[in-house]
Scaffold this motif. Sequence first.
Motif, mmCIF file in Angstrom:
data_model
loop_
_atom_site.group_PDB
_atom_site.id
_atom_site.type_symbol
_atom_site.label_atom_id
_atom_site.label_comp_id
_atom_site.label_asym_id
_atom_site.label_seq_id
_atom_site.Cartn_x
_atom_site.Cartn_y
_atom_site.Cartn_z
ATOM 1 N N LYS A 24 0.824 -1.214 0.000
ATOM 2 C CA LYS A 24 0.000 0.000 0.000
ATOM 3 C C LYS A 24 0.854 1.259 0.000
ATOM 4 O O LYS A 24 0.485 2.278 -0.596
ATOM 5 C CB LYS A 24 -0.923 -0.011 1.214
ATOM 6 N N ALA A 25 2.024 1.179 0.641
ATOM 7 C CA ALA A 25 2.899 2.351 0.755
ATOM 8 C C ALA A 25 3.765 2.586 -0.476
ATOM 9 O O ALA A 25 4.446 3.606 -0.560
ATOM 10 C CB ALA A 25 3.795 2.206 1.982
ATOM 11 N N GLY A 26 3.735 1.643 -1.425
ATOM 12 C CA GLY A 26 4.456 1.871 -2.667
ATOM 13 C C GLY A 26 5.752 1.105 -2.830
ATOM 14 O O GLY A 26 6.574 1.439 -3.687
ATOM 15 N N ALA A 27 5.963 0.057 -2.035
ATOM 16 C CA ALA A 27 7.158 -0.768 -2.198
ATOM 17 C C ALA A 27 7.155 -1.420 -3.575
ATOM 18 O O ALA A 27 6.103 -1.620 -4.195
ATOM 19 C CB ALA A 27 7.217 -1.838 -1.113
ATOM 20 N N ASP A 28 8.346 -1.748 -4.051
ATOM 21 C CA ASP A 28 8.476 -2.416 -5.347
ATOM 22 C C ASP A 28 8.663 -3.924 -5.214
ATOM 23 O O ASP A 28 8.386 -4.674 -6.159
ATOM 24 C CB ASP A 28 9.684 -1.847 -6.105
#
Length: 214
Positions: A24-28
């Motif tokens: 949700k926080a944008g990790a890859d």
Amino acid sequence: MVNSNRILIEVAAFTPNAAMAANKAGADRIELCSGFAEGGLSPSAATILWVRENVPLPLHVMVRPRIGDFVHNGIEKEIMLRDIRFCKDSKADGVVIGALTEEGEIDTDFTREIVKAAHPMSVTFHRAFDVCRDLPAELISLIQCGVHRVLTSGGEADCIAGLQKISKLMKQANGRIIILPGGGINPENVSEIIKIKGIKEIHLSGKILVQSKM
């Protein structure tokens, strides 16, 4: 259009909830572990399957059968290879491993066996690398074993302390293996890490203290 200058962010997740939060926080990419206090251990089979089914990010799974050093006996090696086969069958994208000799060198025979067993998954050698006696020599060993990336703080307690050594390892690697800085990276110092020429990926975790409901 893909931004070739974008830094890939790998997040260590020690629970399924953490993996969902990282997504949700944008990790890859997720490095899935258990045992935060122990420095990272193999997660359970059910955890691997649940995260694979519910988190759409590339998934690399920690394969470390116990706490302590990274010199593994025959039973531990067999368990690691079985875990790797399970990860492959579960459609994980990679495994994160580490195996050393009593002399503080890469256990090259076993590492080659891991790379073969893991194919076509990606293989990351974790921070066991940082306790090797001669980092430049052991980097060559990892390249020769076919390892895809190495997680490192440059042999120091954290990436800031190891900044110069990480930079030297990047130059030595010369594209033959991915250098993945990890250890103590946070919003305040990440800009220093990504200044290192050639860095394409970083590894971090986000931690908060959760009050028990009991």
